[in-house]
Motif scaffolding. Structure first.
Motif, PDB file in Angstrom:
ATOM      1  N   VAL A 160     -13.072  21.016  13.414  1.00 41.37           N
ATOM      2  CA  VAL A 160     -14.054  19.967  13.989  1.00 41.37           C
ATOM      3  C   VAL A 160     -14.151  19.657  12.192  1.00 41.37           C
ATOM      4  O   VAL A 160     -14.159  18.059  11.911  1.00 41.37           O
ATOM      5  CB  VAL A 160     -14.991  20.152  14.212  1.00 41.37           C
ATOM      6  N   GLY A 161     -13.926  20.491  11.216  1.00 39.21           N
ATOM      7  CA  GLY A 161     -14.233  19.859   9.610  1.00 39.21           C
ATOM      8  C   GLY A 161     -12.869  18.838   9.622  1.00 39.21           C
ATOM      9  O   GLY A 161     -12.820  17.877   9.182  1.00 39.21           O
ATOM     10  N   LEU A 162     -11.864  19.947  10.360  1.00 34.75           N
ATOM     11  CA  LEU A 162     -10.726  19.021   9.451  1.00 34.75           C
ATOM     12  C   LEU A 162     -11.060  17.335  10.156  1.00 34.75           C
ATOM     13  O   LEU A 162     -10.002  16.738   9.688  1.00 34.75           O
ATOM     14  CB  LEU A 162      -9.530  19.220   9.592  1.00 34.75           C
ATOM     15  N   ILE A 163     -11.039  17.356  11.471  1.00 29.82           N
ATOM     16  CA  ILE A 163     -11.024  16.260  12.127  1.00 29.82           C
ATOM     17  C   ILE A 163     -11.914  14.856  11.411  1.00 29.82           C
ATOM     18  O   ILE A 163     -11.563  13.660  10.995  1.00 29.82           O
ATOM     19  CB  ILE A 163     -11.851  16.240  13.729  1.00 29.82           C
ATOM     20  N   ILE A 164     -12.967  15.323  11.101  1.00 35.72           N
ATOM     21  CA  ILE A 164     -14.729  14.824  10.791  1.00 35.72           C
ATOM     22  C   ILE A 164     -13.515  14.699   8.968  1.00 35.72           C
ATOM     23  O   ILE A 164     -14.198  13.264   9.053  1.00 35.72           O
ATOM     24  CB  ILE A 164     -15.829  15.699   9.962  1.00 35.72           C
ATOM     25  N   VAL A 165     -12.888  14.675   8.082  1.00 37.43           N
ATOM     26  CA  VAL A 165     -12.807  14.289   7.032  1.00 37.43           C
ATOM     27  C   VAL A 165     -11.648  13.763   7.586  1.00 37.43           C
ATOM     28  O   VAL A 165     -10.996  12.343   6.565  1.00 37.43           O
ATOM     29  CB  VAL A 165     -12.265  15.956   6.631  1.00 37.43           C
ATOM     30  N   PHE A 166     -10.784  14.320   7.873  1.00 38.08           N
ATOM     31  CA  PHE A 166      -9.329  12.854   8.691  1.00 38.08           C
ATOM     32  C   PHE A 166      -9.842  11.659   9.274  1.00 38.08           C
ATOM     33  O   PHE A 166      -9.812  10.430   8.497  1.00 38.08           O
ATOM     34  CB  PHE A 166      -9.003  13.401   9.889  1.00 38.08           C
ATOM     35  N   LEU A 167     -11.214  11.518   9.502  1.00 38.47           N
ATOM     36  CA  LEU A 167     -11.918  10.348  10.527  1.00 38.47           C
ATOM     37  C   LEU A 167     -11.956   9.716   9.115  1.00 38.47           C
ATOM     38  O   LEU A 167     -11.989   8.535   9.112  1.00 38.47           O
ATOM     39  CB  LEU A 167     -12.820  10.334  11.605  1.00 38.47           C
ATOM     40  N   TRP A 168     -12.911  10.441   8.120  1.00 44.27           N
ATOM     41  CA  TRP A 168     -13.720   9.414   6.845  1.00 44.27           C
ATOM     42  C   TRP A 168     -12.409   9.245   6.161  1.00 44.27           C
ATOM     43  O   TRP A 168     -12.535   7.565   5.904  1.00 44.27           O
ATOM     44  CB  TRP A 168     -14.418  10.732   6.346  1.00 44.27           C
ATOM     45  N   PRO A 186      -3.814   3.344   6.682  1.00 44.02           N
ATOM     46  CA  PRO A 186      -4.238   4.671   7.514  1.00 44.02           C
ATOM     47  C   PRO A 186      -2.777   4.552   8.190  1.00 44.02           C
ATOM     48  O   PRO A 186      -2.528   3.914   8.729  1.00 44.02           O
ATOM     49  CB  PRO A 186      -5.632   4.268   7.849  1.00 44.02           C
ATOM     50  N   VAL A 187      -2.219   6.359   8.778  1.00 39.74           N
ATOM     51  CA  VAL A 187      -1.690   7.135   9.456  1.00 39.74           C
ATOM     52  C   VAL A 187      -2.137   5.952  10.719  1.00 39.74           C
ATOM     53  O   VAL A 187      -1.197   5.718  11.702  1.00 39.74           O
ATOM     54  CB  VAL A 187      -1.255   8.410   9.411  1.00 39.74           C
ATOM     55  N   ILE A 188      -3.329   6.492  11.488  1.00 43.31           N
ATOM     56  CA  ILE A 188      -3.904   5.934  12.547  1.00 43.31           C
ATOM     57  C   ILE A 188      -4.479   5.031  12.580  1.00 43.31           C
ATOM     58  O   ILE A 188      -6.102   5.200  11.544  1.00 43.31           O
ATOM     59  CB  ILE A 188      -4.098   6.752  13.942  1.00 43.31           C
ATOM     60  N   GLN A 189      -4.681   4.006  12.800  1.00 43.96           N
ATOM     61  CA  GLN A 189      -6.263   3.418  12.305  1.00 43.96           C
ATOM     62  C   GLN A 189      -6.854   3.756  14.002  1.00 43.96           C
ATOM     63  O   GLN A 189      -6.536   3.346  15.008  1.00 43.96           O
ATOM     64  CB  GLN A 189      -5.791   1.152  12.704  1.00 43.96           C
ATOM     65  N   ILE A 190      -8.080   4.053  12.819  1.00 44.78           N
ATOM     66  CA  ILE A 190      -9.168   4.687  14.463  1.00 44.78           C
ATOM     67  C   ILE A 190      -9.593   3.112  15.145  1.00 44.78           C
ATOM     68  O   ILE A 190     -10.204   3.817  16.454  1.00 44.78           O
ATOM     69  CB  ILE A 190     -10.481   4.727  13.631  1.00 44.78           C
ATOM     70  N   GLN A 206       0.922  -1.168   0.112  1.00 46.39           N
ATOM     71  CA  GLN A 206      -0.168  -0.207  -0.006  1.00 46.39           C
ATOM     72  C   GLN A 206       0.811   0.991   0.042  1.00 46.39           C
ATOM     73  O   GLN A 206       2.027   1.586   0.494  1.00 46.39           O
ATOM     74  CB  GLN A 206      -0.697  -0.044   1.388  1.00 46.39           C
ATOM     75  N   SER A 207       0.321   1.981  -0.863  1.00 47.80           N
ATOM     76  CA  SER A 207       1.214   3.408  -1.111  1.00 47.80           C
ATOM     77  C   SER A 207       0.878   4.154   0.769  1.00 47.80           C
ATOM     78  O   SER A 207       0.002   4.109   1.027  1.00 47.80           O
ATOM     79  CB  SER A 207       1.024   4.901  -1.817  1.00 47.80           C
ATOM     80  N   PHE A 208       2.372   5.402   1.043  1.00 48.33           N
ATOM     81  CA  PHE A 208       1.637   5.641   2.431  1.00 48.33           C
ATOM     82  C   PHE A 208       0.875   6.682   2.201  1.00 48.33           C
ATOM     83  O   PHE A 208       0.559   7.893   1.453  1.00 48.33           O
ATOM     84  CB  PHE A 208       3.198   6.657   2.780  1.00 48.33           C
ATOM     85  N   ASP A 209       0.344   7.109   3.826  1.00 48.61           N
ATOM     86  CA  ASP A 209      -1.348   7.594   3.346  1.00 48.61           C
ATOM     87  C   ASP A 209      -0.630   9.183   3.700  1.00 48.61           C
ATOM     88  O   ASP A 209      -0.689   9.949   4.983  1.00 48.61           O
ATOM     89  CB  ASP A 209      -1.579   6.587   4.271  1.00 48.61           C
ATOM     90  N   PHE A 210      -0.253   9.912   2.273  1.00 45.46           N
ATOM     91  CA  PHE A 210       0.059  11.405   3.345  1.00 45.46           C
ATOM     92  C   PHE A 210      -0.729  12.257   2.843  1.00 45.46           C
ATOM     93  O   PHE A 210      -0.370  12.858   3.525  1.00 45.46           O
ATOM     94  CB  PHE A 210       0.519  11.477   1.059  1.00 45.46           C
ATOM     95  N   ILE A 211      -1.669  11.588   2.903  1.00 48.37           N
ATOM     96  CA  ILE A 211      -3.231  12.685   2.545  1.00 48.37           C
ATOM     97  C   ILE A 211      -3.901  12.634   4.134  1.00 48.37           C
ATOM     98  O   ILE A 211      -4.157  13.694   4.903  1.00 48.37           O
ATOM     99  CB  ILE A 211      -4.581  12.491   1.665  1.00 48.37           C
ATOM    100  N   GLY A 212      -3.933  11.845   4.265  1.00 49.02           N
ATOM    101  CA  GLY A 212      -4.159  10.712   6.692  1.00 49.02           C
ATOM    102  C   GLY A 212      -2.730  11.991   7.077  1.00 49.02           C
ATOM    103  O   GLY A 212      -3.209  12.713   7.875  1.00 49.02           O
ATOM    104  N   ALA A 213      -1.731  11.919   6.828  1.00 46.04           N
ATOM    105  CA  ALA A 213      -0.658  12.705   7.479  1.00 46.04           C
ATOM    106  C   ALA A 213      -0.284  13.895   7.546  1.00 46.04           C
ATOM    107  O   ALA A 213      -0.415  14.302   8.668  1.00 46.04           O
ATOM    108  CB  ALA A 213       1.080  11.785   6.413  1.00 46.04           C
ATOM    109  N   LEU A 214      -0.897  15.078   5.720  1.00 43.82           N
ATOM    110  CA  LEU A 214      -1.008  16.124   6.063  1.00 43.82           C
ATOM    111  C   LEU A 214      -2.149  16.608   7.222  1.00 43.82           C
ATOM    112  O   LEU A 214      -2.521  17.138   7.460  1.00 43.82           O
ATOM    113  CB  LEU A 214      -1.540  16.666   4.884  1.00 43.82           C
ATOM    114  N   LEU A 215      -3.817  15.963   6.736  1.00 45.66           N
ATOM    115  CA  LEU A 215      -4.723  16.114   7.829  1.00 45.66           C
ATOM    116  C   LEU A 215      -4.462  15.904   9.421  1.00 45.66           C
ATOM    117  O   LEU A 215      -5.210  17.157   9.846  1.00 45.66           O
ATOM    118  CB  LEU A 215      -5.605  15.347   7.197  1.00 45.66           C
ATOM    119  N   LEU A 216      -3.904  15.298   9.348  1.00 42.85           N
ATOM    120  CA  LEU A 216      -3.416  14.946  10.418  1.00 42.85           C
ATOM    121  C   LEU A 216      -3.054  15.824  11.632  1.00 42.85           C
ATOM    122  O   LEU A 216      -3.027  16.767  12.310  1.00 42.85           O
ATOM    123  CB  LEU A 216      -2.729  13.146  11.195  1.00 42.85           C
TER     124      LEU A 216
END
Length: 461
Positions: A240-248, A256-260, A199-209
């Motif tokens: 709050v919006g960023l957190i929702i997008v990150f979790l989704w 993912p960077v962090i498994q929920i 799997q490719s590294f989750d760069f978008i997730g890392a940025l959102l986090l």
């Protein structure tokens, strides 16, 4: 066979010293800067608010980037990240020492934080991978003692360096530590092969986090410097919006960077919650007591420092002891006992609103410091052991972030309480009530840890 075991023991100790030296850099530079701020404000002819970014950017970057760096170490290996982080920290320190203006100094402080955020969680994860389970908590205790020592000596060392050689000296002092850490690390840090991920590294997730955590930290930090609620409210909506997008995003990413789901693990969630709350209690106490003693008791800075050493000194001494207890009796009960001591130490301060005579105050701080030292090692070991070894880096990063967020939230709540309550007694009464409640809740949360006899798990090593 005995000679082989002795060689492994020495190698393990050298590795722990390497990780400890590297881990000392972050708290040392977090606390030394405080005493240098007045000199920096005068040198660069700036304001307190502007100079505070030297502290703010450092805390935000350390809080936001460690989970990402830990995940990266899980993917590509730790040796290069740890050594590279150390070297980059040294370069950033040299740049900070020769900075011609405040923006340049802020940039190099940010680079220091990024470097530390890369090295520290991977160093901690390496302890999880290298040290056998029956000695792991003891090893974390020794590293924690070095971190606590760095935090404790930061202000007096920083004050001495600034007085003798100017503010530049607080950055030059990092160079010997970096050289020692890199030299030892080059010899002791193993080059381990890691399973390559398809799997490719989750760069978008890392940025959102990073953006979400930075936003959370910035909101609490902003509350200390802004009297208007509108910008904070707007930032809150954005975060709050960023957190929702990150979790989704994380729920839909294959790696993912962090498994929920990590936070569905009772032990992992309990360890992170307890360290955040206990660190909040400690940080608020360290910040509030000097103000109380100076304003109401007429104490000077040296006397205040001696009193606070009852907290920091017992914390340093008890950290290795807490590790040995956790290795011998399991992770839960020594940690629960430590957080019970933390609560017992802070309750008299809440009852008296800090108006307590010298000897009982020192006794209370010593009890609280002992509780912190005993509990922190069990919490850290529990958090990192709760996840598989291949996820040790992200587990370490999340744990460090929980600790930093506790400090950031605590310092911001302190400012709010001191500004909003009326009368000195009621202000400090509210502060120490917050401290006692946070300590007690951390005690309750710690019952979620797993009590296991690590001596039965030698095969893990």
């Amino acid at each position: 066979m005995e000679e082989l075991n002795q060689k492994q023991s020495w190698t393990e100790r050298a590795l722990l010293l390497t990780i400890g030296l590297g881990a000392m850099l972050a708290p040392l530079n977090s606390t030394m800067i405080a005493v240098a701020l007045p000199r920096l404000i005068a040198t660069f002819d700036t304001t307190v608010t502007a100079a505070s970014w030297l502290v703010t950017t450092y805390l935000i970057a350390m809080a936001a980037l460690q989970p990402v760096a830990g995940k990266l170490g899980d993917r590509i290996g730790r040796r290069g990240l740890i050594l590279g982080g150390f070297i980059c920290f040294g370069v950033a320190s040299m740049g900070a020492a020769v900075a011609p203006n405040l923006p340049t100094l802020v940039f190099f402080r940010l680079l220091q934080a990024i470097s530390g955020a890369i090295a520290i969680p991977n160093g901690t994860a390496l302890v999880r991978e290298v040290v056998p389970a029956h000695r792991r908590a003891t090893s974390f205790g020794l590293v924690s003692a070095l971190i606590s020592l760095a935090a404790a000596i930061g202000p007096p060392l920083g004050g001495l360096l600034v007085e003798l050689a100017g503010w530049q000296a607080i950055f030059y002092i990092n160079i010997p530590l970096v050289i020692a850490a890199v030299s030892l690390g080059w010899w002791t840090i193993p080059a381990r092969e890691v399973e390559s991920s398809r799997q490719s590294f989750d760069f978008i997730g890392a940025l959102l986090l990073a953006m979400a955590l930075s936003g959370i930290a910035a909101i609490f930090t902003q509350s200390r410097h802004s009297s208007t609620l509108l910008p904070i409210s707007i930032n809150l909506v954005l975060v709050v919006g960023l957190i929702i997008v990150f979790l989704w995003h994380e729920l839909h990413h294959r790696d993912p960077v962090i498994q929920i789901r990590f936070f569905r693990h009772r032990v992992f969630a309990a360890a992170n919650g307890a360290i955040g709350l206990s660190n909040l209690a400690m940080y608020v106490t360290i910040l509030a007591l000097p103000q109380l003693l100076i304003q109401q008791g007429g104490w000077n800075d040296f006397q205040v420092g001696l009193v606070l050493s009852a907290l920091s000194g017992t914390l340093i001494i008890s950290s290795p002891f807490g590790g040995r207890l956790a290795d011998q009796f399991g992770r839960r009960w020594p940690t629960v006992a430590g957080l019970a001591l933390l609560t017992i130490g802070f309750v008299p301060l809440a009852i008296t609103a800090g108006k307590i005579s010298l000897l009982p105050l020192i006794v209370c701080l010593a009890i609280a410091g002992t509780g912190l030292g005993v509990s922190t090692t069990g919490l850290q070991t529990s958090a990192i052991e709760a996840l598989p070894a291949k996820e040790a880096g992200v587990a370490s990063g999340v744990f460090s972030t929980s600790r930093y967020l506790g400090s950031i939230v605590g310092s911001s709540l302190l400012a709010s309480l001191l500004n909003s309550a009326s009368g000195k007694y009621s202000r400090f009464g509210a502060v120490f009530l917050l401290v006692a409640i946070a300590a007690f809740v951390s005690f309750l949360v710690s019952f979620g840890l797993q009590s296991r006899v690590v001596l039965a798990n030698h095969q893990e090593s």
